[in-house]
Design an enzyme around this catalytic site. Structure first.
Site, PDB file in Angstrom:
ATOM      1  N   ILE A  47       0.834  -1.201   0.000  1.00 21.46           N
ATOM      2  CA  ILE A  47       0.000   0.000   0.000  1.00 21.46           C
ATOM      3  C   ILE A  47       0.869   1.253   0.000  1.00 21.46           C
ATOM      4  O   ILE A  47       0.608   2.208  -0.735  1.00 21.46           O
ATOM      5  CB  ILE A  47      -0.949   0.000   1.207  1.00 21.46           C
ATOM      6  CG1 ILE A  47      -1.843  -1.238   1.189  1.00 21.46           C
ATOM      7  CG2 ILE A  47      -1.790   1.268   1.228  1.00 21.46           C
ATOM      8  CD1 ILE A  47      -2.698  -1.372  -0.047  1.00 21.46           C
ATOM      9  N   ARG A  71       9.385  -1.013  10.576  1.00 20.97           N
ATOM     10  CA  ARG A  71       9.696  -1.646  11.860  1.00 20.97           C
ATOM     11  C   ARG A  71      11.166  -2.022  11.961  1.00 20.97           C
ATOM     12  O   ARG A  71      11.706  -2.104  13.058  1.00 20.97           O
ATOM     13  CB  ARG A  71       8.811  -2.879  12.054  1.00 20.97           C
ATOM     14  CG  ARG A  71       7.361  -2.534  12.373  1.00 20.97           C
ATOM     15  CD  ARG A  71       6.489  -3.767  12.475  1.00 20.97           C
ATOM     16  NE  ARG A  71       6.308  -4.401  11.167  1.00 20.97           N
ATOM     17  CZ  ARG A  71       5.584  -5.499  10.977  1.00 20.97           C
ATOM     18  NH1 ARG A  71       4.993  -6.090  12.002  1.00 20.97           N
ATOM     19  NH2 ARG A  71       5.456  -6.006   9.756  1.00 20.97           N
ATOM     20  N   TYR A  92       8.814   4.034  13.644  1.00 24.68           N
ATOM     21  CA  TYR A  92       7.903   5.088  13.218  1.00 24.68           C
ATOM     22  C   TYR A  92       8.131   6.397  13.969  1.00 24.68           C
ATOM     23  O   TYR A  92       7.890   7.476  13.432  1.00 24.68           O
ATOM     24  CB  TYR A  92       6.458   4.609  13.398  1.00 24.68           C
ATOM     25  CG  TYR A  92       6.178   3.311  12.676  1.00 24.68           C
ATOM     26  CD1 TYR A  92       6.566   3.140  11.350  1.00 24.68           C
ATOM     27  CD2 TYR A  92       5.550   2.250  13.314  1.00 24.68           C
ATOM     28  CE1 TYR A  92       6.340   1.950  10.685  1.00 24.68           C
ATOM     29  CE2 TYR A  92       5.314   1.057  12.655  1.00 24.68           C
ATOM     30  CZ  TYR A  92       5.701   0.905  11.343  1.00 24.68           C
ATOM     31  OH  TYR A  92       5.477  -0.270  10.686  1.00 24.68           O
ATOM     32  N   HIS A 113      -2.918   1.352  12.530  1.00 20.84           N
ATOM     33  CA  HIS A 113      -3.157   2.688  11.989  1.00 20.84           C
ATOM     34  C   HIS A 113      -3.314   3.743  13.082  1.00 20.84           C
ATOM     35  O   HIS A 113      -2.726   4.831  13.009  1.00 20.84           O
ATOM     36  CB  HIS A 113      -4.402   2.694  11.096  1.00 20.84           C
ATOM     37  CG  HIS A 113      -4.176   2.052   9.768  1.00 20.84           C
ATOM     38  ND1 HIS A 113      -5.148   1.995   8.791  1.00 20.84           N
ATOM     39  CD2 HIS A 113      -3.084   1.435   9.241  1.00 20.84           C
ATOM     40  CE1 HIS A 113      -4.668   1.372   7.728  1.00 20.84           C
ATOM     41  NE2 HIS A 113      -3.423   1.020   7.980  1.00 20.84           N
ATOM     42  N   LYS A 131      -7.149   3.911   4.931  1.00 20.44           N
ATOM     43  CA  LYS A 131      -8.341   3.367   5.600  1.00 20.44           C
ATOM     44  C   LYS A 131      -8.076   1.926   6.037  1.00 20.44           C
ATOM     45  O   LYS A 131      -7.291   1.214   5.391  1.00 20.44           O
ATOM     46  CB  LYS A 131      -9.568   3.479   4.677  1.00 20.44           C
ATOM     47  CG  LYS A 131      -9.469   2.690   3.364  1.00 20.44           C
ATOM     48  CD  LYS A 131      -9.892   1.263   3.523  1.00 20.44           C
ATOM     49  CE  LYS A 131      -9.727   0.463   2.267  1.00 20.44           C
ATOM     50  NZ  LYS A 131      -9.810  -0.989   2.499  1.00 20.44           N
ATOM     51  N   ASP A 212     -11.920  -3.964   5.288  1.00 17.71           N
ATOM     52  CA  ASP A 212     -11.089  -3.932   4.084  1.00 17.71           C
ATOM     53  C   ASP A 212     -11.865  -3.564   2.822  1.00 17.71           C
ATOM     54  O   ASP A 212     -11.386  -2.777   2.011  1.00 17.71           O
ATOM     55  CB  ASP A 212     -10.402  -5.281   3.882  1.00 17.71           C
ATOM     56  CG  ASP A 212      -9.256  -5.196   2.910  1.00 17.71           C
ATOM     57  OD1 ASP A 212      -8.268  -4.510   3.220  1.00 17.71           O
ATOM     58  OD2 ASP A 212      -9.349  -5.781   1.820  1.00 17.71           O
TER      59      ASP A 212
END
Length: 232
Positions: A47, A71, A92, A113, A131, A212
């Site tokens: 993504i 990560r 992150y 998320h 999303k 999803d």
């Protein structure tokens, strides 16, 4: 979920154009310095790769992908090398605290998320979150409250909302072109391999099919009634 054809490309670019106008608190400063808005990418999966491709389709003076955080440093470096991203971060938090990053895109797995968006907002960065924005309403409300308290832009990357055909359909509905709408019927699907790359679609940890794909047809009712509760 790979970019496929002008339709998906135009939808993503339309979303990005909106974000480039509204997202960064430093828009005026960027314009004054004659440089593009600099994006940091959280996540090194498919993504995020698709999103970087969409950003690169924009004019170079509008957007630049400056850094990626994953990560592990190895994953970040591999992503950066394959897509020509200048900087790679391990973790992150490091990506969010990078002073060269103006706005953050969260493209990690769905169940992370909210945590990733919280990290970016806490670092003072506007955020575009793939999303679903969060795994439940409580998490989403907390993110909205945090963004408001810090005066930061927060957007869920629901690309279909910006698809040209959808924009036109909403205009027609609002104009009453088909009369009074009393019911909605919608479906969404594609040839999928649940045992392969589409396994996440049925993975309950990531919200399953509801988070999803089912939200696409479910969201069509909002074209007419907005956030009002459905009538039974």
């Amino acid at each position: 979920r790979r970019l496929a054809g002008p339709g998906r490309n135009s939808a993503v670019c339309m979303l990005l154009s909106l974000l480039l106008v509204a997202a960064s608190n430093d828009d005026a400063a960027c314009a004054a310095m004659g440089r593009p808005i600099r994006w940091g990418i959280m996540g090194s999966g498919l993504i995020s790769s698709d999103f970087v491709g969409a950003l690169k389709a924009l004019p170079a003076d509008e957007a630049e992908v400056i850094a990626v955080g994953a990560r592990s440093l190895e994953a970040a470096q591999a992503f950066a090398t394959s897509l020509g991203v200048p900087k790679a971060h391990a973790g992150y938090e490091a990506l969010a605290s990078d002073p060269d990053v103006d706005v953050v895109y969260v493209g990690t797995v769905a169940q992370t998320h909210a945590d990733c968006a919280r990290i970016a907002l806490a670092a003072g960065k506007p955020v575009l979150v793939e999303k679903p924005l969060a795994m439940n309403g409580e998490e989403a409300a907390e993110l909205v409250a945090l963004a408001k308290s810090r005066g930061l832009f927060l957007l869920e990357g629901m690309w279909t909302r910006f698809f040209p055909a959808v924009v036109k359909a909403r205009e027609l509905l609002e104009a009453g072109a088909i009369g009074e709408v009393v019911a909605v019927s919608a479906d969404f699907g594609w040839p999928a391999d649940p045992d392969g790359e589409h396994g996440r679609t049925v993975d309950p940890i990531s919200g399953g099919v509801g988070m999803d794909v089912a939200m696409y047809p479910a969201s069509t009712r909002r074209w007419r009634w907005g956030s009002a509760a459905p009538r039974c």
